[in-house]
Write a protein that holds these residues in place. Structure first.
Motif, PDB file in Angstrom:
ATOM      1  N   GLY A   1      71.293  36.498  52.279  1.00 31.73           N
ATOM      2  CA  GLY A   1      71.618  36.648  53.686  1.00 31.73           C
ATOM      3  C   GLY A   1      71.755  38.086  54.113  1.00 31.73           C
ATOM      4  N   ALA A   2      71.705  38.309  55.428  1.00 36.05           N
ATOM      5  CA  ALA A   2      71.821  39.649  55.995  1.00 36.05           C
ATOM      6  C   ALA A   2      72.457  39.556  57.366  1.00 36.05           C
ATOM      7  N   GLY A   3      73.272  40.548  57.708  1.00 35.10           N
ATOM      8  CA  GLY A   3      73.940  40.529  59.006  1.00 35.10           C
ATOM      9  C   GLY A   3      75.032  39.474  59.049  1.00 35.10           C
ATOM     10  N   ASP A   4      75.469  39.130  60.252  1.00 32.72           N
ATOM     11  CA  ASP A   4      76.551  38.166  60.391  1.00 32.72           C
ATOM     12  C   ASP A   4      76.156  36.968  61.243  1.00 32.72           C
TER      13      ASP A   4
ATOM     14  N   LEU B   1      72.459  31.917  60.860  1.00 32.31           N
ATOM     15  CA  LEU B   1      71.361  31.645  59.935  1.00 32.31           C
ATOM     16  C   LEU B   1      71.169  32.781  58.938  1.00 32.31           C
ATOM     17  N   THR B   2      70.998  33.984  59.437  1.00 31.23           N
ATOM     18  CA  THR B   2      70.677  35.104  58.545  1.00 31.23           C
ATOM     19  C   THR B   2      71.830  35.459  57.625  1.00 31.23           C
ATOM     20  N   GLY B   3      73.060  35.338  58.095  1.00 36.09           N
ATOM     21  CA  GLY B   3      74.205  35.730  57.281  1.00 36.09           C
ATOM     22  C   GLY B   3      74.460  34.825  56.102  1.00 36.09           C
ATOM     23  N   HIS B   4      73.925  33.607  56.143  1.00 37.98           N
ATOM     24  CA  HIS B   4      74.157  32.658  55.062  1.00 37.98           C
ATOM     25  C   HIS B   4      72.921  32.448  54.194  1.00 37.98           C
ATOM     26  N   GLY B   5      71.924  33.278  54.376  1.00 41.52           N
ATOM     27  CA  GLY B   5      70.732  33.181  53.536  1.00 41.52           C
ATOM     28  C   GLY B   5      69.918  31.929  53.790  1.00 41.52           C
ATOM     29  N   SER B   6      69.791  31.527  55.046  1.00 42.90           N
ATOM     30  CA  SER B   6      69.029  30.330  55.383  1.00 42.90           C
ATOM     31  C   SER B   6      67.574  30.471  54.946  1.00 42.90           C
ATOM     32  N   THR B   7      66.986  29.346  54.576  1.00 45.24           N
ATOM     33  CA  THR B   7      65.574  29.365  54.185  1.00 45.24           C
ATOM     34  C   THR B   7      64.650  29.414  55.390  1.00 45.24           C
TER      35      THR B   7
ATOM     36  N   ALA C   1      52.167  45.754  52.551  1.00 49.58           N
ATOM     37  CA  ALA C   1      52.284  47.079  51.941  1.00 49.58           C
ATOM     38  C   ALA C   1      53.732  47.414  51.581  1.00 49.58           C
ATOM     39  N   TRP C   2      54.686  47.090  52.457  1.00 51.22           N
ATOM     40  CA  TRP C   2      56.105  47.324  52.204  1.00 51.22           C
ATOM     41  C   TRP C   2      56.923  46.593  53.252  1.00 51.22           C
ATOM     42  N   HIS C   3      58.234  46.537  53.030  1.00 44.83           N
ATOM     43  CA  HIS C   3      59.107  45.872  53.986  1.00 44.83           C
ATOM     44  C   HIS C   3      60.473  46.550  54.001  1.00 44.83           C
ATOM     45  N   VAL C   4      61.251  46.239  55.037  1.00 45.66           N
ATOM     46  CA  VAL C   4      62.569  46.850  55.182  1.00 45.66           C
ATOM     47  C   VAL C   4      63.481  45.849  55.883  1.00 45.66           C
ATOM     48  N   GLY C   5      64.775  45.877  55.522  1.00 49.01           N
ATOM     49  CA  GLY C   5      65.748  44.966  56.098  1.00 49.01           C
ATOM     50  C   GLY C   5      66.215  43.944  55.094  1.00 49.01           C
ATOM     51  N   ALA C   6      67.431  43.403  55.285  1.00 48.53           N
ATOM     52  CA  ALA C   6      67.981  42.356  54.415  1.00 48.53           C
ATOM     53  C   ALA C   6      68.036  42.789  52.953  1.00 48.53           C
ATOM     54  N   GLY C   7      68.379  44.033  52.721  1.00 56.40           N
ATOM     55  CA  GLY C   7      68.466  44.535  51.356  1.00 56.40           C
ATOM     56  C   GLY C   7      67.187  45.131  50.816  1.00 56.40           C
TER      57      GLY C   7
ATOM     58  N   ASP D   1      71.940  60.255  53.826  1.00 56.88           N
ATOM     59  CA  ASP D   1      72.400  59.150  52.995  1.00 56.88           C
ATOM     60  C   ASP D   1      72.267  57.842  53.755  1.00 56.88           C
ATOM     61  N   ALA D   2      71.344  56.991  53.303  1.00 57.50           N
ATOM     62  CA  ALA D   2      71.173  55.684  53.926  1.00 57.50           C
ATOM     63  C   ALA D   2      72.103  54.690  53.249  1.00 57.50           C
ATOM     64  N   PRO D   3      72.848  53.896  54.008  1.00 55.75           N
ATOM     65  CA  PRO D   3      73.772  52.940  53.401  1.00 55.75           C
ATOM     66  C   PRO D   3      73.036  51.844  52.642  1.00 55.75           C
ATOM     67  N   ASP D   4      73.612  51.408  51.548  1.00 54.94           N
ATOM     68  CA  ASP D   4      73.040  50.346  50.727  1.00 54.94           C
ATOM     69  C   ASP D   4      73.640  49.022  51.193  1.00 54.94           C
ATOM     70  N   LYS D   5      72.989  48.380  52.153  1.00 52.11           N
ATOM     71  CA  LYS D   5      73.544  47.154  52.710  1.00 52.11           C
ATOM     72  C   LYS D   5      72.429  46.205  53.127  1.00 52.11           C
ATOM     73  N   ARG D   6      72.806  44.948  53.320  1.00 51.55           N
ATOM     74  CA  ARG D   6      71.848  43.917  53.721  1.00 51.55           C
ATOM     75  C   ARG D   6      71.825  43.833  55.249  1.00 51.55           C
TER      76      ARG D   6
END
Length: 267
Positions: A104-107, A110-116, A175-181, A191-196
């Protein structure tokens, strides 16, 4: 008027009939080469302009098509490998880290609980120059809060034989992705924070020349993040290779209101 040019009134708008229904409001995007990308529930469809319009006009009563009947369709809902960004860190000379599983990512509910559930939210072509043969690449935001960059991979020997095969109908690759860890390297001194983080919107900047361009996104923490993006492509690479990418996070700030960007941010 030259014989190969058609008058404007000879190009009526043409309907595109889809077997699946787009469900979002930001599901259409045209590239600098007039490629049409349509974001549907779990996939993206790309239509390529019909370049036969450049042929001499033989019968003025013929109704030319704007796009080829064939279209490329590829899935975007399935999560990509977590080590997809490893090459970005290698190119930046930094250590690669990745989360083992998606939790999951954010709060959001759906996204915060790692929904499929993971459908297309928005998509946008980059300025020309990032892709192979100076073409555009496609950024796709899905409801997991992840932006994935898709581009044409290196062609094989057979695919280079015809002009039609040189278009977008060859399979594209992530090619690459960003977000949700899914992290990207940061520029030295930042310094970029290490977060989802969960990404909710994004935009490309106009092309900035040989140094590439900028990609900005907004997450659920109301942070605006700016990435500097550059790519090079070598015709000698293996078929399907997405090219050499240099992606760095160069700035991150909270969007409290108008003109909230810190004065010391350098991109």
């Amino acid at each position: 008027m030259p014989a190969f040019m058609l008058p404007t009134d000879a190009l009526p708008l043409e309907s595109v009939h889809l077997s699946i229904l787009p469900k979002t409001t930001h599901n259409l995007s045209w590239s600098a080469d007039n490629e049409l990308a349509i974001g549907c529930d779990d996939c993206v469809i790309i239509y390529v302009p019909d370049f036969s319009l450049c042929a001499p006009v033989i019968n003025e009563r013929d109704s030319p098509r704007q796009y080829s009947e064939a279209a490329l369709r590829f899935p975007v809902a399935l999560q990509k490998p977590h080590d997809l960004n490893r090459h970005l860190f290698e190119n930046a000379g930094q250590e690669f880290t990745a989360y083992a599983t998606f939790t999951g990512a954010g709060d959001g509910v759906l996204t915060g609980h790692g929904s499929t559930l993971n459908h297309t939210v928005a998509l946008q072509w980059s300025p020309g120059g990032l892709g192979r043969m100076s073409r555009s690449v496609l950024a796709v935001l899905t409801s997991h809060g992840i932006i994935t960059i898709y581009c044409q991979g290196a062609p094989d020997a057979v695919a280079t034989s015809g002009a039609r095969n040189a278009g977008s109908l060859r399979p594209w690759t992530a090619a690459w992705h960003v977000g949700a860890g899914m992290l990207v390297p940061a520029v030295e001194g930042h310094d970029a924070p290490d977060k989802r983080e969960c990404i909710i919107s994004f935009a490309w900047a106009p092309n900035t020349g040989t140094k590439g361009t900028l990609l900005a996104y907004l997450n659920t923490d109301r942070e605006i993040v700016i990435l500097r993006v550059h790519a090079t492509h070598d015709h000698t690479t293996l078929p399907g290779h997405p090219g050499t990418w240099h992606v760095l996070e160069v700035a991150r700030f909270v969007a409290d209101g108008p003109h909230s960007m810190p004065a010391d941010v350098s991109i």
